[in-house]
Design a protein around this motif. Structure first.
Motif, PDB file in Angstrom:
ATOM      1  N   ARG A 237      39.102  20.896  46.249  1.00  0.00           N
ATOM      2  CA  ARG A 237      38.388  22.612  46.365  1.00  0.00           C
ATOM      3  C   ARG A 237      40.250  22.695  46.050  1.00  0.00           C
ATOM      4  O   ARG A 237      40.220  24.206  45.931  1.00  0.00           O
ATOM      5  CB  ARG A 237      38.093  22.740  47.264  1.00  0.00           C
ATOM      6  CG  ARG A 237      36.524  22.538  47.999  1.00  0.00           C
ATOM      7  CD  ARG A 237      35.435  23.713  47.979  1.00  0.00           C
ATOM      8  NE  ARG A 237      35.462  25.248  47.058  1.00  0.00           N
ATOM      9  CZ  ARG A 237      34.507  26.275  47.557  1.00  0.00           C
ATOM     10  NH1 ARG A 237      33.903  25.172  48.248  1.00  0.00           N
ATOM     11  NH2 ARG A 237      35.290  27.286  46.904  1.00  0.00           N
TER      12      ARG A 237
ATOM     13  N   GLN B  26      35.011  28.337  37.650  1.00  0.00           N
ATOM     14  CA  GLN B  26      37.249  27.789  37.050  1.00  0.00           C
ATOM     15  C   GLN B  26      36.102  27.247  35.874  1.00  0.00           C
ATOM     16  O   GLN B  26      35.381  27.231  35.968  1.00  0.00           O
ATOM     17  CB  GLN B  26      37.480  26.954  38.431  1.00  0.00           C
ATOM     18  CG  GLN B  26      37.595  27.325  39.194  1.00  0.00           C
ATOM     19  CD  GLN B  26      38.896  27.874  40.214  1.00  0.00           C
ATOM     20  OE1 GLN B  26      39.872  27.113  39.829  1.00  0.00           O
ATOM     21  NE2 GLN B  26      38.967  29.016  40.923  1.00  0.00           N
TER      22      GLN B  26
ATOM     23  N   ALA C  89      36.242  31.205  48.923  1.00  0.00           N
ATOM     24  CA  ALA C  89      37.241  31.459  47.275  1.00  0.00           C
ATOM     25  C   ALA C  89      38.707  32.779  48.824  1.00  0.00           C
ATOM     26  O   ALA C  89      39.771  32.430  48.203  1.00  0.00           O
ATOM     27  CB  ALA C  89      36.893  32.707  46.427  1.00  0.00           C
TER      28      ALA C  89
ATOM     29  N   SER D  71      33.831  25.990  43.100  1.00  0.00           N
ATOM     30  CA  SER D  71      33.945  28.038  43.415  1.00  0.00           C
ATOM     31  C   SER D  71      33.153  28.898  42.996  1.00  0.00           C
ATOM     32  O   SER D  71      33.004  29.930  43.439  1.00  0.00           O
ATOM     33  CB  SER D  71      34.649  27.920  42.055  1.00  0.00           C
ATOM     34  OG  SER D  71      34.043  28.345  40.604  1.00  0.00           O
TER      35      SER D  71
ATOM     36  N   GLU E 103      41.618  25.170  43.174  1.00  0.00           N
ATOM     37  CA  GLU E 103      40.956  25.679  43.260  1.00  0.00           C
ATOM     38  C   GLU E 103      41.972  27.404  43.122  1.00  0.00           C
ATOM     39  O   GLU E 103      41.913  28.509  42.101  1.00  0.00           O
ATOM     40  CB  GLU E 103      39.907  26.669  43.708  1.00  0.00           C
ATOM     41  CG  GLU E 103      38.908  24.929  43.565  1.00  0.00           C
ATOM     42  CD  GLU E 103      37.407  25.411  44.158  1.00  0.00           C
ATOM     43  OE1 GLU E 103      37.544  27.008  44.691  1.00  0.00           O
ATOM     44  OE2 GLU E 103      36.201  24.912  44.164  1.00  0.00           O
TER      45      GLU E 103
ATOM     46  N   THR F  44      41.652  31.032  41.895  1.00  0.00           N
ATOM     47  CA  THR F  44      41.337  32.085  42.288  1.00  0.00           C
ATOM     48  C   THR F  44      41.386  33.744  42.254  1.00  0.00           C
ATOM     49  O   THR F  44      41.236  34.231  41.799  1.00  0.00           O
ATOM     50  CB  THR F  44      40.502  31.750  43.366  1.00  0.00           C
ATOM     51  OG1 THR F  44      39.441  30.454  43.326  1.00  0.00           O
ATOM     52  CG2 THR F  44      39.737  32.678  44.525  1.00  0.00           C
TER      53      THR F  44
END
Length: 445
Positions: free
Chosen positions: A138, A65, A111, A105, A141, A145
């Protein structure tokens, strides 16, 4: 149609640091505020990818990321130039700056959840990015992702991408760290084992008391529906609340499965005997369960060494290689167990240990670093080829890391505008190497 399991490892990002952001992850909190080495972390991950590629396994790489996450800091009220945003965040809310600089990440087991086309009713490979709402650093993300996954698996004929589940506590989703596909071989329909920590809508059910249970059964069921899995091919198993409180924040810290083998600790699941019965019924008694007793390896030892946060890889000769962190070799109890395991009556006949100390110090082992994707021959051909490890790509990425990554990073360095500039320059070049296009917001301005 022939199928393989490809492993896509997360490339460690330039802001890899030890901020201790993950409550319930003992290694993460114990190493808080130590200096990290982003360059070494990335090279350790690449070395594992290269070794597995050389063994004949299909090995891919996923881009990190963009960090520091200036967009999120702006959403949180910081304004001005990027440098002013970093300075103000460091002064007013350093905890938010740390979260927006996390390189978490790299652990691509979180993920997304991936389902094979052999299991989905529509015959496509399904991806759902995890919302990761249990941890702020998180939870930011999943949009990136999704962009990265779509750039790697970019053929709509074969790949179906879903949005992350709504970002609410009752639908807490941690991705493939709590999902295991079991099968006789990869091209046969498989059984999806979804492990969860709690019931989001029923607080009377068992749940841990010390550390949070991150995955809910409601999230697991929603992903199974998204991926169009047959009800009879899905087993839901609750993690043992006691072991969550002993540091087992994801199921892949206490169990690992591959094809017809499940290696797990005797305290992995609540009502474990019943879980075994469900799995044996779903697999027509084809599953070989290898249970490690507490008397042999305590939960704390498993967490310390990440014995179960390993990879089980099927070789062409029908046996399996187990990839473990080097901590398993240096711990005599675990090392003795592994020697006995490879000489016992089971398909695991080889153990390979890798130095992943930079990742381990932040709470992630071999299994955390990879996302498993079962692909048939046509689907593999449809994958972005620039993201599949070759000798040439390994050399190119190694040189890229050497050129762009720092060899030391402290938490106080996160506000350095030069780090932001270095990271963006590195990632801009990486998207060209991996043929991703403009997947980062700073590239679209």
């Amino acid at each position: 149609m022939k199928a393989i399991e490809a492993n896509f490892d997360g490339l460690v990002g330039p802001t890899h640091n030890y901020a201790g952001l993950s409550t319930g992850n003992i290694a993460s909190t114990q190493n808080k505020q130590q200096s990290s080495n982003p360059r070494q972390a990335a090279l350790q991950g690449l070395a594992k990818m290269k070794a597995l590629h050389e063994m004949g396994f299909v090995q891919g790489v996923l881009a990190p990321q963009a960090r520091p996450d200036i967009d999120t800091l702006r959403r949180l009220g910081f304004s001005g130039t990027d440098a002013r945003v970093l300075e103000a965040a460091a002064r007013q809310a350093p905890e938010l700056l740390s979260a927006c600089c996390s390189a978490s990440s790299m652990w691509t087991a979180n993920a997304a959840t991936v389902s094979s086309s052999f299991d989905a009713l529509d015959g496509k490979v399904h991806f759902t990015p995890a919302n990761l709402v249990s941890k702020f650093h998180r939870s930011i993300e999943h949009n990136s992702t999704a962009c990265i996954l779509k750039a790697v698996f970019n053929d709509e004929q074969y790949f179906q991408h879903h949005p992350a589940l709504p970002g609410v506590d009752v639908l807490g989703d941690e991705g493939a760290a709590n999902h295991t596909r079991l099968c006789s071989d990869y091209q046969q329909p498989g059984i999806s084992l979804f492990a969860f920590g709690r019931y989001g809508f029923d607080e009377t059910r068992p749940a841990p008391g010390r550390y949070p249970a991150r995955q809910t059964i409601e999230a697991s069921r929603a992903v199974a529906r998204q991926h169009r899995l047959k009800e009879e091919s899905v087993v839901y198993a609750q993690q043992n609340p006691d072991v969550i409180d002993r540091g087992v924040f994801h199921n892949d810290v206490i169990a690992v499965g591959n094809q017809h083998v499940l290696l797990c600790h005797e305290k992995a699941f609540l009502e474990q005997v019943n879980v075994y019965k469900q799995l044996q019924k779903a697999t027509a008694d084809q599953l070989q369960i290898i249970e490690v007793p507490e008397s042999r390896i305590r939960v704390e030892t498993a967490v310390q060494t990440y014995l179960f946060n390993s990879q089980l890889l099927s070789r062409d000769d029908g046996n399996m290689t187990m990839v473990v962190p080097s901590e398993c070799e240096t711990n005599p109890i675990v090392a003795n167990y592994l020697r006995e395991l490879v000489n016992s009556d089971n398909p695991i006949d080889q153990v390979m240990a890798f130095d992943l100390r930079q990742s381990m110090n932040n709470g992630g082992g071999p299994a955390c670093l990879r996302l498993r994707v079962v692909l048939n021959e046509q689907e593999l051909q449809a994958v972005n080829p620039h993201c599949l490890i070759t000798d040439a790509l390994y050399s190119q990425l190694t040189q890229w890391v050497q050129s762009h990554y720092r060899d030391q990073l402290k938490e106080s360095d996160l506000a350095d505008p030069n780090l932001l500039a270095e990271s963006r320059e590195a990632l801009d070049q990486l998207t060209q190497i991996l043929g991703l296009g403009s997947v980062y917001s700073f590239q679209k301005r």
